[in-house]
Design an enzyme around this catalytic site. Structure first.
Site: not given
Ligand code: 8YV
Length: 321
Positions: A239, A268, A287, A289
Site C-alpha cells: 500500500r 491513488e 495498482h 499487482g
Molecule cells: C485489489 C489489492 O485489487 O488485493 C489487494 O489488497 O490491493 C488489489 O489486489 C485492490 O485493492 C482493489 O481492486
C-alpha cells in the site's frame, strides 16, 4: 417462496460471477457507485451483505447499513475495514488471500527487473529514436538481479511466493523481516530472518509487502532509506501509505538509493504533479499487482462465495476474524 437476501456489489464484476450471486441473492449492482451515490446508499440501507474493494466502512457508513451481516473484500488487503468496529457490531468481514499470491509476486519481479535493467527508460529511448550508431553500445546500462540479495519486509503469502521466484528463478539470497518467523521460507528458500536494519543495510533489492495498519503506516521513511545501499532498488506493491512518499522522493532525488518500482502510491490515482512520475529511474504501475484476467476472476469468485455464504448464515471461506 424464499425471499433472497439483498446484497450490494459496488465494484465492477465479471458478469458470470454476478449471475451466480443473483441465483442466491437480490443484487443491487453499482460498478461506479460514486456516480450514483444516493441510489447506492438506498440499496445499502436494505443490504445484508456487500461485495467490492477499497470502500472505507467507517461508523458513519455502517450507520446507513443497519441490516448488514457481512462485508466481503475482493482484495487481500482490508485496510478499508475497521475490524474492532465490525466485531462490536457483529458484522463478518472477508478478504481474498492466497488466490492472488502468484500474480502479485510476478508483478513485483516485473518491477524489480524493469527498474534494474531500466526497461521503461530504454524502451522510450528506442521508441523516440535515441538508438543511433554513435557509441551507444559502449555505455553500460542497468544492474544485475541474479545472485543479488533481496530483502522482503513482510513475509506473508505474497512475500513467500516472491521469495520462491527470487531463490529458484534468480539465484538470489533472500533476507526477510516479519512480525513472526516463517520456517517454511527459511527451510525452502534459505530465507534468513533479520532485523529491519540488517535487511536495509544488506539488501540490493528491498521489497515491502506488509498490510497497511496503524503500525505499518510510513514504516519506510527517511531513516530507512538512509540505511539502504546507494545501489539499492526499492519496490512497493503493498500500500502506498506504508511508505513516507516525501522521504522516497527525497531519497531518489538525492541518490540515497538507485531506483524504485511502485505499484501503489500514497494517493491513488496519483496526480500528474507527483515528482515520482517524472523520474526515469522510477518504474510505475497503476495498482495492478493482482489485475490479470485469471486472478481477478478468482478473487471475484472467492468474494462472491464469501458473500453468499455470509448472507445465508453459513461460515464464509476466508473470514478475516
Ligand atoms: C485489489 C489489492 O485489487 O488485493 C489487494 O489488497 O490491493 C488489489 O489486489 C485492490 O485493492 C482493489 O481492486
Amino acid at each position: 417462496v424464499k425471499v433472497k437476501p439483498k446484497v450490494v456489489v459496488y465494484k465492477r464484476m465479471n458478469e458470470q460471477v454476478l449471475n451466480k450471486i443473483r441465483e442466491m441473492c437480490d443484487v443491487s449492482y453499482f460498478p461506479a457507485y460514486k456516480e450514483d451515490y444516493p441510489a447506492f446508499l438506498a440499496a445499502l440501507k436494505e443490504a445484508e451483505g456487500v461485495l467490492g474493494a477499497g470502500l472505507k466502512f467507517d461508523t458513519a457508513l455502517l450507520d446507513q447499513a443497519p441490516k448488514l451481516k457481512i462485508i466481503c473484500n475482493t482484495s487481500v488487503g482490508y485496510d478499508n475495514l475497521d475490524i474492532p468496529l465490525l466485531k462490536e457490531r457483529g458484522i463478518l468481514a472477508t478478504n481474498t488471500p492466497g488466490v492472488l499470491n502468484d500474480t502479485v509476486a510476478d508483478a513485483i519481479v516485473a518491477l524489480m527487473l524493469s527498474a534494474a535493467r531500466r526497461v521503461t527508460e530504454l524502451d522510450q529511448f528506442v521508441k523516440t529514436g535515441g538508438w543511433s550508431e554513435q557509441g551507444f553500445l559502449q555505455q553500460q546500462f542497468g544492474v544485475d538481479v541474479h545472485h543479488k540479495t533481496l530483502g522482503i519486509i513482510g513475509m506473508g503469502g505474497i512475500g513467500t511466493t516472491l521469495a520462491k521466484r527470487a531463490y529458484f528463478g534468480f539465484d538470489m539470497h533472500v533476507l526477510y523481516h516479519n512480525r513472526s518467523r516463517n520456517e517454511q521460507a527459511e527451510h525452502t528458500y534459505n530465507a534468513v530472518y533479520c532485523t529491519m536494519d540488517e535487511l536495509l543495510e544488506q539488501s540490493d533489492f528491498v521489497c515491502v509487502m506488509t498490510p497497511l495498519t496503524a503500525q505499518t503506516e510510513k514504516l519506510i521513511s527517511k531513516r530507512e532509506f538512509a540505511k539502504m545501499k546507494k545501489t539499492a532498488i526499492f519496490v512497493n506493491a503493498a500500500r502506498g501509505k506504508v511508505v513516507d512518499e516525501a522521504a522516497l522522493i527525497e531519497a531518489l532525488q538525492s541518490n540515497v538509493i538507485l531506483a524504485a518500482g511502485l505499484d501503489v502510491f500514497e494517493k491513488e490515482p496519483t496526480g500528474q504533479n507527483n515528482p515520482l512520475l517524472c523520474m526515469p529511474n522510477v518504474v510505475t504501475l497503476p495498482h495492478i499487482g493482482s489485475a490479470t484476467a485469471e486472478t481477478r476472476m478468482k478473487m471475484a469468485q472467492l468474494g462472491a462465495d464469501n458473500l453468499v455464504a455470509g448472507v445465508h448464515g453459513k461460515r464464509p471461506l476466508t473470514p478475516i476474524y
